[in-house]
Design a protein around this motif. Sequence first.
Motif, PDB file in Angstrom:
ATOM      1  N   ASP A  57      -3.024   2.701   9.398  1.00 19.45           N
ATOM      2  CA  ASP A  57      -2.488   1.950   8.262  1.00 19.45           C
ATOM      3  C   ASP A  57      -3.653   1.327   7.510  1.00 19.45           C
ATOM      4  O   ASP A  57      -4.546   0.714   8.117  1.00 19.45           O
ATOM      5  CB  ASP A  57      -1.509   0.855   8.746  1.00 19.45           C
ATOM      6  CG  ASP A  57      -0.899   0.110   7.578  1.00 19.45           C
ATOM      7  OD1 ASP A  57      -1.181  -1.108   7.434  1.00 19.45           O
ATOM      8  OD2 ASP A  57      -0.196   0.747   6.773  1.00 19.45           O
ATOM      9  N   LYS A  58      -3.637   1.474   6.208  1.00 18.79           N
ATOM     10  CA  LYS A  58      -4.770   1.063   5.397  1.00 18.79           C
ATOM     11  C   LYS A  58      -4.946  -0.438   5.398  1.00 18.79           C
ATOM     12  O   LYS A  58      -6.005  -0.945   5.031  1.00 18.79           O
ATOM     13  CB  LYS A  58      -4.580   1.564   3.954  1.00 18.79           C
ATOM     14  CG  LYS A  58      -4.524   3.069   3.814  1.00 18.79           C
ATOM     15  CD  LYS A  58      -5.917   3.656   3.914  1.00 18.79           C
ATOM     16  CE  LYS A  58      -6.056   5.140   3.600  1.00 18.79           C
ATOM     17  NZ  LYS A  58      -5.090   6.060   3.876  1.00 18.79           N
ATOM     18  N   SER A  59      -3.934  -1.130   5.746  1.00 17.11           N
ATOM     19  CA  SER A  59      -3.997  -2.581   5.737  1.00 17.11           C
ATOM     20  C   SER A  59      -4.030  -3.115   7.175  1.00 17.11           C
ATOM     21  O   SER A  59      -4.905  -3.892   7.548  1.00 17.11           O
ATOM     22  CB  SER A  59      -2.783  -3.126   4.992  1.00 17.11           C
ATOM     23  OG  SER A  59      -2.781  -4.526   5.047  1.00 17.11           O
TER      24      SER A  59
ATOM     25  N   GLN B  30       0.448   4.068  -2.696  1.00 17.24           N
ATOM     26  CA  GLN B  30       0.062   5.420  -2.330  1.00 17.24           C
ATOM     27  C   GLN B  30       0.998   6.421  -2.979  1.00 17.24           C
ATOM     28  O   GLN B  30       0.572   7.426  -3.532  1.00 17.24           O
ATOM     29  CB  GLN B  30       0.109   5.561  -0.803  1.00 17.24           C
ATOM     30  CG  GLN B  30      -0.319   6.929  -0.272  1.00 17.24           C
ATOM     31  CD  GLN B  30      -1.795   7.205  -0.509  1.00 17.24           C
ATOM     32  OE1 GLN B  30      -2.640   6.340  -0.349  1.00 17.24           O
ATOM     33  NE2 GLN B  30      -2.102   8.440  -0.877  1.00 17.24           N
TER      34      GLN B  30
ATOM     35  N   ASP C 283      -6.500  -3.767   0.857  1.00 13.24           N
ATOM     36  CA  ASP C 283      -7.854  -3.337   0.492  1.00 13.24           C
ATOM     37  C   ASP C 283      -7.737  -2.027  -0.267  1.00 13.24           C
ATOM     38  O   ASP C 283      -7.764  -0.952   0.326  1.00 13.24           O
ATOM     39  CB  ASP C 283      -8.726  -3.173   1.726  1.00 13.24           C
ATOM     40  CG  ASP C 283     -10.198  -3.025   1.363  1.00 13.24           C
ATOM     41  OD1 ASP C 283     -11.059  -3.355   2.189  1.00 13.24           O
ATOM     42  OD2 ASP C 283     -10.490  -2.572   0.223  1.00 13.24           O
TER      43      ASP C 283
ATOM     44  N   SER D  22       0.812  -1.226   0.000  1.00 11.99           N
ATOM     45  CA  SER D  22       0.000   0.000   0.000  1.00 11.99           C
ATOM     46  C   SER D  22       0.835   1.260   0.000  1.00 11.99           C
ATOM     47  O   SER D  22       0.511   2.210  -0.715  1.00 11.99           O
ATOM     48  CB  SER D  22      -0.956  -0.021   1.198  1.00 11.99           C
ATOM     49  OG  SER D  22      -1.871  -1.082   1.072  1.00 11.99           O
TER      50      SER D  22
ATOM     51  N   ARG E  55     -10.667   0.407   0.418  1.00 11.16           N
ATOM     52  CA  ARG E  55     -10.625   1.075   1.717  1.00 11.16           C
ATOM     53  C   ARG E  55      -9.459   2.037   1.761  1.00 11.16           C
ATOM     54  O   ARG E  55      -9.517   3.067   2.421  1.00 11.16           O
ATOM     55  CB  ARG E  55     -10.502   0.029   2.817  1.00 11.16           C
ATOM     56  CG  ARG E  55     -10.770   0.567   4.208  1.00 11.16           C
ATOM     57  CD  ARG E  55     -10.610  -0.512   5.215  1.00 11.16           C
ATOM     58  NE  ARG E  55     -11.580  -1.571   4.985  1.00 11.16           N
ATOM     59  CZ  ARG E  55     -12.041  -2.372   5.959  1.00 11.16           C
ATOM     60  NH1 ARG E  55     -11.617  -2.228   7.181  1.00 11.16           N
ATOM     61  NH2 ARG E  55     -12.894  -3.324   5.683  1.00 11.16           N
ATOM     62  N   ALA E  56      -8.385   1.701   1.020  1.00 11.03           N
ATOM     63  CA  ALA E  56      -7.213   2.566   1.011  1.00 11.03           C
ATOM     64  C   ALA E  56      -7.434   3.819   0.189  1.00 11.03           C
ATOM     65  O   ALA E  56      -6.629   4.748   0.233  1.00 11.03           O
ATOM     66  CB  ALA E  56      -6.021   1.793   0.461  1.00 11.03           C
TER      67      ALA E  56
END
Lengths: 784, 342
Positions: free
Chosen positions: B181-183, B108, B128, B104, B131-132
Motif C-alpha cells: 500500500d502506497k500509504s 490511482q 505520499d 490513494s 512515492r505513490a
Amino acid sequence: MIFRIPKIKLGNKIALIYFILGFASLIAVNLIWLLPSLTETRKNAATLQLEIAKRGAIEINSFLDYKIGSLENIGPFLRPQEIEKNREILDNFLQKEQVFFEITLIDGTGQERIKVSQFEIFSESELTSRADEEYFQKALGGIFFVSRVFFSEKAEPYLILAIPIYFSPSGTGGVLMAKLKLREMQQIISELKVGSLSHSFVVDGEGRLIADPNLSLVLKNLNLSDLAPVKKIIEKKQIVDGLASEDIYQNDQGQSVLAVGMPLQKLNWGLIIERPEADAYSGLTSKITAFVIIFVLGGLSIFFAARLLAIYLIGPMKKLGDGAKIIGAGNLDYRLNITSGDEIQELAEAFNEMGSQLKESYVYLEHKVDERTRELIAQRDQLDQAVKKLIDRDVVLNEIRKQQEEALLEANKAKSKSEEARIASLNILEDIDESRKAQEDEKNKVEAVLRSLTDGLIMIDQFGWISLINPEAEAMLNVKKENVLLKRLAEIEKADIKKINEAIEKEEGIEKKEIKLDGSPERILEISTALVIGVDKKILGQVIILHDITREKAVEKMKTEFVTITAHQLRTPLSAVKWTLRLILDQDLGPISKEQAETLQKGYQSNERMINLVNDLLNITRIEEGRFIYGLLKISFIDLIKETVDNFQTLADMRNIKIKLQISENDIEIMGDKEKMKLALQNLIENAISYSFSGSDVTISVDCDNMNLTVAIKDKGMGIPENQQKRVFSKFFRADNAVKMETEGSGLGLFLTKNIIEKHGGKIWFESEEGKGSTFYFTLPIAK
Amino acid sequence: MSNKKTFFILTIFLIVLAAVIFLVINQNNGNKQSKVFHVGLLQMASTVNANIDGFKAGMAELGYQEGKNIVYDYKNAEGNIDLINEYAKSFVVQRVDLIFSDTSPATQAAKEATTNSTIPVVFSMVADPLRAGFIASIQSSGNNLTGTSCAYIDIAPKRLEFLKEAFPGIKKVLVFYRPGDKSGEPAYEEIKKAGQKLGVQIIAKPVSKSEEIKEILKNLKPFEVDALMDPADSMVTANVDSLVEASLRLKIPLMMLSDLEAERGATITYGVDYLDLGKQSAALADKILRGTKPAEIPIEMPRTFRIVLNLKVANQIGLTIPENLITRVRAAGVSGGRIIPL
C-alpha cells in the motif's frame, strides 16, 4: 477666391452652423473634464495600486512581526534546564502556531537543546551545534534574524526566524530558532488584488522571487532583479509609485504592466504589484468610452436639435417662399397665412399687401401689354419678312455654294486636264500671266477709275447689300466704307442715306433725282440708278451714281437770278419800244413810208420776239422758283382749244398750213389755269405750224374717256431726229433741223408746256420721225 | 433628404445605439464564469467524507455554486477497487471538466482512467503522491495531476509520539498495514523507526483483507499489545469499528487519523483536517478551472494537523490522558485540536 463656397440651402446652413457650434462646445466642454480626468485616472490607478501594495506590505510586516512576537512571547517561559517543560511549551506552541513546523531551542553555546517538529521526532543524539550558524550568531547578539527563503523537501518555502531569548530568572541567553512556513504570506500575496488581473509577488534582497500566488514560480527560484521596480526597491530602497515611465514595462508574458512596489525595510524584501496596463487604466477606457458615447449621442442630439431648429425657422420661410412663388406664378388672390409672431410674419403680411397691389397693377399692365403686343406683332411681321429675305439669301448662297462646288469640281477636272497640257500651256501661262497682269492692271485701273471718279458710286448687290462704295461716295455721304459694306441702305442710320434709300424704293431705274443732303454747307446730289446685269443676263445688283450738282445748282440759281433780273430789266424797255413802234406804225406820230413801215414792222416783230423771250424766261424762272402759280378753276377745254386755234389761224394761213380740229365731245371741262393752259396749247400748236412744210396740215384731235381727255397735235413736218428726242423737253433745246428751218425760237416752249401739263395732273409725250412729222400727245384729268 | 426621413433614421439609429451600449455594459457586468463546470468526485470510502465536503465548501467559497455554475457527480466505491476504477472511467467517458479524488486508491484509479485524456485530476488525502508514483516531483507533477498530500507518512512518527505522550506506559503498539500500500506500508516503516526512538515496540501485522484484521483483533489477547495504531492505511481505517471494539475490549488506546474515527471510538487521533484539506484542494481546482495546467501547480502539504482526544473512550478503557496534552489540545484552538469530553 481660393475656394468657392458651395450652394447650401438656408435650412441646412442654419442646422450646420448650430451643429458646428453646439458640437464644438460639446467637445470643448467634454475635453475640459476629460483631459484632466485622464491624468487624474492614471494617477489614481497608480495611487490605488500603491495603496494596495502598502496594505500588503503592512500585512506582511504584521505577519512577520506577529510571528516573531509569538516566538518572543514564549521566551520568558523557557527555563534553561527544564527540558521537558520547555519541550511541552514548544510542542504547545507548534500545535497552536502550525505555520511553524519546527522549533529549536539553542542554548548560549549554540547547542540544540530541544527540537520539536510537526513531522519528525528528534532524539537527543540528533541534536547538533548551531554555533557557527549565522542566525545563531546574530540572534545571540540580540537582534532577531530572518533568513533567506528555503524550500523544504516538500517544496514548501520557509524561512528561519531566530530570536534571542533570555532565560529567567538567570538571564542567560539562548536562541530560539523556528522554521516558518511562508504559506500564509503566500495567502496574503494571493489576496492582494487590484482588479482581477493584478499579480503580486515578493522578492528578497537579492531580487529572488520568494512569494507568488503561483508557487511553481517560487520553486523555480527566479531572479527578478532586472525588473525596474525590483531594482529600485532592492538597490535604492525606494517606493515605486507607478508614475514614472519605467514603472510601465513588458512582463515575461509580453504584457504591458503597470508596477508599484513597496520595500519591506525590516526584511530587505520588496513587494511588487503588477497590473496589466489596460486593466489599470480601464478607468481611462471607461472615461474615453463615456466621452465617445457623450460625443456621439451629444452630436446626434445636437444634430437632431439643429434639424428641429432649422425646421422651426425655415418652415415659415419656406411657406413664405412657396407663397411668393404662387403669387409670382400669377395667382394674385393667394394670401400667405403665417403666424410665427416674428419678422417673417410681418414679411408675409407685406407680401399679401404686395399681392393686392400687384393685382391692381396687373389690370393696368394688361392693357398696356395688349397695346405693346400689337406693336410687337407688327414688328414681328417685318422681322418675318426680313427673315424670309435672309432665308432666300441662304437659299441663294447655298445655290452659289453648290455652283462654287461644281465650279471647284470643274476646276479640279480642269486642273487634271491642265496637268496633261502643262507643258503646252507654259507659253499660255506666260500669256495668262501677262493677261493676269493685264487684268490686275485692269482691276487696278478699274479701282483707279473708281477712285478717280468725281461722282459717287454705290453698288448694291442682288440681295440689297452694299457691295461697293467709292471714295467719292464715302466723302459725299460722310461714311466709311467698312461701316456700310454688306449692309442695306435702310440699315444705315444716316439721314442722307435714308433719303437715297427712299428715293430708290419709290421708283426703279431712277434717271436723275435730286436729293438735298443734310449738313452745312448745303449739298445737292443728283442720284441715278441702273441695274447691273451680268453676262448671263442675271441681275447682279444695282448701281447708284451720286452726282454732286451743288455747284451746278448754284450756277443755275445764279443764272436764273441773272435771267430774272435781266428779264425784268429788259421787259420795261422792250415794252416801251413796242409801244413806241406801235405808235409809229399806227402813224400816230405821223405818216411813215412803206419802206419805213416794213422796216419798223420787222423791228416791231423782233421786239415782240424779244418780249416773248423775256416772258418765257420769266415764266421759266417762276417755274423753277416755284412762283409759277396755278389758279385751278373749272374751265371748258373745248372752248379753250378752239380759241387758241383761232389765234393761230392767221399764222397758219401765212404758212399755207391747214389746221384740222377733231373734237369728239361737245364740251369737256377740266380743272385748270386758263392762261397757263392756253400758253401750253399755244406752244404746241405754234411748233406744229412752225415746223410743218408748206401745204401740209396740222391735225388737233381731242378724245376723252371717263377719267381723262387726250389731245393729239399731229403735224407732217420735219420731225425730230431720233438722237435728239430725249432732250425735246429740256430748257433751251432746239433740234438741229429745227434750228435750220426756223432760226428763231428760245427752246423754252416745250419745257414750259411739259411743266404746265404735269402741274395739271397730266402727261405729255410725242411720237416723231425725222422728215415725216411729229405727233405730240398730252392727257388731262377731266373735272368731276 | 426630407425632414421626416431624417427623424426616422435618427430614431432608429439612437435605438440601435442604446441597445448596443446596453448589451456591451451587461456583458461586462456578467458573471466571471458563465460556463457550468462538471466535476467528478471520486471517493474510495466514506471515512473521508469530510474531505469531499471540504472540497465542495472550498469551491463554494471560491464562487462555484452547485447547480449554477458547477455540477458534482459523486461516486463512492466503499472500498471496492473494481468499482472505483469503473467510476473513474465513467468520468472520462462523461468528459468531466475535472476529477477530484481523495485517498490513494481513488487517485490511482483516476490517474489510470485519464492516461489518454487531458482531464485534470486534483487529488487529496494522498499520503505520499511522489512515492505513490502519481507525480514526477512535488514541484511539478509532469502530468494532469496535482493536489494536496495528507502527509500521513511524514507525520507517522509524530503520531506515535502523540500516542506515547498521551499514554506514556505503552510499550507495544500493534500496527496493521497492507504490504504494497502506497500509504500504509511506508507509514508503518516510519512508525517503526520512531518506535525505536521512543522505546516503543511496533508489532506489525501485514494484512491484505479486512477479514484478516477482524480475525487478528478477535484473537488478540489482553496485554498482548498496549495500543493499536492505524498507520494511515485506508483499509485499516475502514475497519475502525473493529479496531474500536478491540480497543474497548482490550482496554487499550487506539490511535487513528481524524475526528471521524475519534467520534467512532478511537481514543486519540492525529492527522490532517479533512475539511480544511478539502478546501485547500479546492483552491488548486479553482486554478485549474481558470486555465492553469496541473503540472504548473506544485503539490501542497496540509496547512493544519489536528489532534483529537477522546476522553470518554479513555475513561472507558480506564486510561487517563495527561493534563498537559489536554491543555495543549485546548490551546491549539478549533483548527489545531479537539477534546471529546467524558
